[in-house]
Design a protein around this motif. Structure first.
Motif, PDB file in Angstrom:
ATOM      1  N   GLY A   1       0.552  -1.200  -0.155  1.00  0.00           N
ATOM      2  CA  GLY A   1       0.126   0.000  -0.011  1.00  0.00           C
ATOM      3  C   GLY A   1       0.734   1.212  -0.140  1.00  0.00           C
ATOM      4  N   ALA A   2       1.847   1.257   0.931  1.00  0.00           N
ATOM      5  CA  ALA A   2       3.022   2.275   0.846  1.00  0.00           C
ATOM      6  C   ALA A   2       3.628   2.476  -0.467  1.00  0.00           C
ATOM      7  N   ILE A   3       4.046   1.420  -1.006  1.00  0.00           N
ATOM      8  CA  ILE A   3       4.811   1.377  -2.160  1.00  0.00           C
ATOM      9  C   ILE A   3       3.930   1.823  -3.365  1.00  0.00           C
ATOM     10  N   ALA A   4       2.651   1.498  -3.652  1.00  0.00           N
ATOM     11  CA  ALA A   4       1.497   1.953  -4.307  1.00  0.00           C
ATOM     12  C   ALA A   4       1.412   3.391  -4.484  1.00  0.00           C
ATOM     13  N   GLY A   5       1.562   4.037  -3.187  1.00  0.00           N
ATOM     14  CA  GLY A   5       1.384   5.419  -2.965  1.00  0.00           C
ATOM     15  C   GLY A   5       2.907   6.116  -3.677  1.00  0.00           C
ATOM     16  N   VAL A   6       4.159   5.349  -3.467  1.00  0.00           N
ATOM     17  CA  VAL A   6       5.135   5.783  -4.326  1.00  0.00           C
ATOM     18  C   VAL A   6       4.950   5.848  -5.758  1.00  0.00           C
ATOM     19  N   MET A   7       4.178   4.780  -6.195  1.00  0.00           N
ATOM     20  CA  MET A   7       4.323   4.563  -7.608  1.00  0.00           C
ATOM     21  C   MET A   7       3.063   5.590  -8.120  1.00  0.00           C
ATOM     22  N   GLY A   8       1.993   5.848  -7.569  1.00  0.00           N
ATOM     23  CA  GLY A   8       1.177   6.894  -7.789  1.00  0.00           C
ATOM     24  C   GLY A   8       2.041   8.299  -7.885  1.00  0.00           C
ATOM     25  N   GLY A   9       2.685   8.770  -7.255  1.00  0.00           N
ATOM     26  CA  GLY A   9       3.385   9.945  -7.005  1.00  0.00           C
ATOM     27  C   GLY A   9       4.397   9.845  -8.234  1.00  0.00           C
ATOM     28  N   TYR A  10       5.179   8.744  -8.355  1.00  0.00           N
ATOM     29  CA  TYR A  10       5.967   8.661  -9.841  1.00  0.00           C
ATOM     30  C   TYR A  10       5.267   8.874 -10.859  1.00  0.00           C
TER      31      TYR A  10
END
Length: 257
Positions: A131-140
């Motif tokens: 979930g946290a990494i998905a947030g990083v991906m959305g920002g990317y």
């Protein structure tokens, strides 16, 4: 389709990204060493994993954070850490170390709440950093939509590495989380897809202030949608050669996230 690397290494050492990877690995190894029986594993997850039904009763709010650092197996851990390494360094470079850490943890907590909202009575422990990494991906996706990402495609006897724009890879990934979230509601499953989808949207929204501060569409124009760092070139070796000039481009007993 599996991403293995991007083409724009960060210019600064991504201390927070490296530290997060190290913490996740240490926690996993500690679990392997300390948890020897099924009963111990059940108690471990009861104490530190996120169980929606417990949260609904007002219990164990700390699990919103602790569950983000737990993983259900080696491949679960390895996959999450690979995604964090690929997309985290450039996000940390643009955000700064401390803001990136806050962003990562906030995405993890809010992604967990998204899954909780979808299944508030579930008694299945939720673990994982996805979930946290998905947030990083959305920002990317918002900051670097045209960054090149190498993906590994394997189909029976055919396999190959293709470079594709980040918006294609991340867009397909997000679409699959939505689709799987709907089908999982019908058929059941061991993956917290709504934490993935929710984290992705939360990360994209959370990155909007930074994108606007960088100039919004003008930032894309300046960087051509790439991270503002020299692009690496990959030959037959997996070790990248960075060009420093000449380019401006810069079923299961737990539910995993």
């Amino acid at each position: 389709m599996f991403p293995i690397r991007d083409h724009n290494p960060s210019e600064r050492v991504p201390y927070v990204t490296l530290a997060l990877i190290a913490i996740n690995v240490i926690v996993f190894l500690s679990e392997m060493a300390l948890v020897q029986t099924e009963r111990q594993l059940a108690q471990y997850y009861f104490d530190y994993a996120l169980i929606p039904a417990r949260l609904a009763e007002g219990e164990n709010y700390a699990a919103l954070v602790t569950s983000v650092f737990l993983h259900g197996g080696f491949m679960h851990l390895a996959g999450n850490m690979l995604f964090l390494w690929i997309f985290g360094d450039n996000m940390e470079d643009e955000m700064g170390h401390v803001p990136f850490l806050i962003f990562y943890l906030a995405c993890g907590v809010l992604a967990s709440l998204a899954q909780f909202a979808a299944e508030p009575t579930s008694v299945i422990p939720m673990v994982g950093a996805s979930g946290a990494i998905a947030g990083v991906m959305g920002g990317y996706l918002l900051l670097f939509p045209k960054a090149r990402v190498d993906i590994f495609i394997f189909f029976i006897v055919f396999f190959r590495i293709f470079p594709i724009p980040a918006w294609i890879m991340l867009g397909l990934w997000f679409g699959l989380q939505l689709l799987n979230g709907v089908t999982a509601d019908i058929s059941g499953g061991g993956v917290a897809y709504w934490a993935h989808a929710g984290g992705f949207v939360i990360g994209l929204i959370g990155t909007l202030p930074l994108w606007l501060r960088l100039g919004g569409p003008q930032f894309w124009t300046r960087t051509e949608g790439h991270p503002p760092h020299p692009e690496a070139t990959y030959g037959r070796s997996s070790i990248p050669t960075v060009q420093r000039s000449g380019s401006k481009r810069r079923g299961s007993p737990w539910q995993r996230r």
